[in-house]
Design an enzyme around this catalytic site. Structure first.
Site, short mmCIF file in Angstrom:
data_model
loop_
_atom_site.label_atom_id
_atom_site.label_comp_id
_atom_site.label_asym_id
_atom_site.label_seq_id
_atom_site.Cartn_x
_atom_site.Cartn_y
_atom_site.Cartn_z
N LYS A 254 56.31 25.80 70.68
CA LYS A 254 54.77 25.11 70.36
C LYS A 254 55.17 24.17 69.23
O LYS A 254 55.11 24.41 68.45
CB LYS A 254 53.76 25.81 70.58
N GLU A 330 56.62 32.31 57.88
CA GLU A 330 56.70 32.16 56.77
C GLU A 330 55.83 31.29 56.31
O GLU A 330 55.24 30.41 57.28
CB GLU A 330 58.46 30.68 56.81
N CYS A 364 58.19 23.01 51.94
CA CYS A 364 57.34 24.65 51.98
C CYS A 364 57.17 24.99 49.81
O CYS A 364 56.80 25.98 50.05
CB CYS A 364 58.14 25.94 52.76
N GLU A 461 48.36 25.08 46.63
CA GLU A 461 49.32 24.89 47.34
C GLU A 461 49.02 23.12 47.36
O GLU A 461 47.78 23.03 48.38
CB GLU A 461 50.17 25.31 48.12
#
Length: 559
Positions: A254, A330, A364, A461
């Site tokens: 996806k 993750e 990330c 973040e």
């Protein structure tokens, strides 16, 4: 047939005997793969008969391309779902617009996967796993197909990098080296692992007067669902898919809804590489619909996800409730970077910049917060600001551009609000913090100082080009370590110091899956990558990644 049978018997011990088959079938083109991919003699004879009749050529996959001339290339981009080796429209021909973040224009209409499309893709993957060629060929042949796929990606690397720049706003030079370059390296690395996945023999208590032999086998799981993010559309696909395929699984991918185009071009290359139909299926679509269905589907046995912690928790819950799927996550990060006064300051500035602004901050493992020792704090900030002002913001296809547009409009708006909140809470905005006044989704590289531990920007973040700098007292190693670890995230971390003892002490104490010492962003396909705490669990890359897509079976004999 009898003449060929005699040659067939001699093929396995001697590869040169393939030439004997070619001579017997005078005038017919025959590749070594035709022989070795035939799992039984009957299959091979049928192949020869079809070739001799001239009706063996598979019909080429019909692809409805969108063509654009960009970067001195003519891009031919698939834009439909890829299910069972065929590009198809979504249910009810549903589509959406994918946007060029450089100017906000529409690139093309892309098929939008619905629940029924996910079900079709999973069914195709299940059939390919249980009944198709993928589960019958040897591990070494599987590796050869992945090597071939990597070679095709390399042949098309300029096209893939250009699509990545067009669809994701990635700076072209970075896309060529990292987004695409590391994707190619990843497939080559895992292609080499295919025939090296092996179990072990284990001594157990004997059943006197009989004896025992216990062994383990590492087997593929089955149909895997992979949900990838929008920051590295092709690279994140490759990190997970290469390990998944090397282990012998089939996959439904996806894509991120806002960045589907390199994944669909990749799908086309899998056909050219000869990956059997149904092994790889690719669905552009929304997380709430297509991603959710993958997590809930009873025939999917593993989910690999990269994205936010919030969504990761939801996926983990769905995997538990549906069929106790294996899952690897993750997730988010707020990676600390500690810079001591005894560092190489020039390198610390250079790598500190990279730790935050690499890939427009859409990274990330970006350093979410820099802790700078008090005695060099002001000098460090001054040098960083000087370097930020030299950065060229512009079209990602221009070779001298350092900083391209943010990935999409909604993310740009979040960055604006993030910086406004930082100012409101009392942090000092040294530079940036605003949208660039030009078409597209450009955001200024930003630097905040005087950031206190309680502030929102110290804890959350940004996932953008926002450098958050906090001071720490000279020589106070344990306090800065405590502050660095005072987060629920643990994806990456870093330290700059010339003192090797200090560096090793800090690397022991930092609660993160990756620790960089006197460098940053240095990932490699052979080195496992993954987080601690609410940054998730499981590994991408390296041998450890294979374990995410394998199951271990124990077999015990008595004799």
């Amino acid at each position: 047939m009898e003449a060929v049978r005699n040659a067939w018997k001699r093929i396995l011990p001697n590869i040169l005997e393939v030439e004997e088959v070619k001579e017997l079938c005078d005038g017919m083109e025959l590749e070594n793969e035709d022989v070795y991919m035939a799992t039984t003699f009957k299959d091979f004879i049928q192949l020869l008969v079809r070739k001799l009749r001239g009706d063996c050529k598979e019909s080429e996959c019909v692809i409805d391309y969108v063509e654009k001339t960009v970067n001195k290339l003519t891009l031919r981009m698939p834009h439909q779902l890829f299910i069972g080796g065929t590009f198809v429209d979504a249910e009810d021909a549903k589509t959406y617009e994918t946007i060029n973040p450089t100017d906000g224009s529409v690139i093309c209409q892309v098929s939008l996967a619905q629940i029924s499309d996910v079900d079709k893709a999973v069914a195709a993957a299940k059939d390919a796993f249980e009944n198709g060629l993928w589960g019958k060929i040897s591990a070494r042949d599987r590796g050869r197909l992945l090597y071939r796929l990597a070679d095709l990606m390399e042949e098309h690397q300029e096209e893939l990098a250009t699509i990545e720049a067009l669809d994701a706003g990635a700076v072209y030079t970075l896309a060529l080296k990292t987004h695409v370059g590391m994707s190619i390296q990843t497939f080559r690395y895992f292609a080499g692992w295919c025939d090296k996945i092996q179990g072990s023999t284990i001594p157990i208590n004997q059943a006197r007067p009989n004896r025992n032999l216990t062994l383990t086998r590492k087997e593929p799981i089955g149909v895997c669902g992979i949900v990838i993010p929008w920051n590295y559309p092709l690279m994140m696909l490759s990190w997970k898919t290469a390990a998944c395929l090397a282990a012998g699984n089939t996959v439904v991918i996806k894509t991120a809804q806002v960045t589907p185009l390199t994944a669909l071009k990749f799908a086309e290359l899998t056909l050219k590489a000869g990956i059997p139909k149904g092994v790889i299926n690719i669905l552009p679509g929304s997380g709430s619909l297509a991603g959710q269905r993958l997590s809930d589907h009873p025939d999917v046995r593993k989910i690999g996800f990269t994205g936010s912690t919030e969504v990761g928790k939801h996926i983990m819950k769905s995997c538990a409730l549906s069929n106790v799927k294996k899952v690897s996550l993750e997730l988010g990060g707020k990676s600390p970077l500690i810079i001591f006064a005894d560092c190489d300051l020039s390198k610390a500035v250079q790598m500190g910049m990279s730790s935050v602004f690499f890939n427009k901050g859409e990274n990330c493992i970006a350093a979410g917060r820099l802790f700078v020792e008090d005695s060099i704090h002001d000098q460090f900030v001054q040098k960083v600001v000087e370097e930020v002002r030299k950065m060229k913001i512009g079209n990602p296809l221009d070779r001298d551009t350092n900083h391209g547009p943010q990935n999409h409009q909604a993310h740009l708006q979040k960055l604006i609000e993030y910086c406004q909140r930082g100012v409101k809470e009392g942090a000092t905005l040294v530079c940036g913090g605003k949208q660039v006044p030009r078409p597209g989704f450009f955001f200024e590289p930003t630097v905040f100082i005087d950031v206190e531990d309680h502030m929102f920007i110290a804890k959350e973040e940004s996932f953008g080009p926002v450098m958050i700098i906090s001071r720490f007292a000279n020589g106070d190693v344990d306090t800065v370590l405590s502050r660095a670890n005072a987060t629920e995230f643990g994806l990456a971390s870093g330290v700059f110091t010339r003192d090797i003892s200090k560096a090793l002490y800090i690397s022991d104490k930092l609660e993160a899956g990756t620790v960089f010492i006197n460098t940053y962003n240095k990932t490699d396909v052979a080195a496992p990558f993954g987080g601690f705490k609410q940054s998730g669990f499981g590994k991408d890359l390296g041998e450890a990644a294979l374990n995410e897509y394998l199951r271990v079976k124990t077999v015990t004999f008595e004799y």
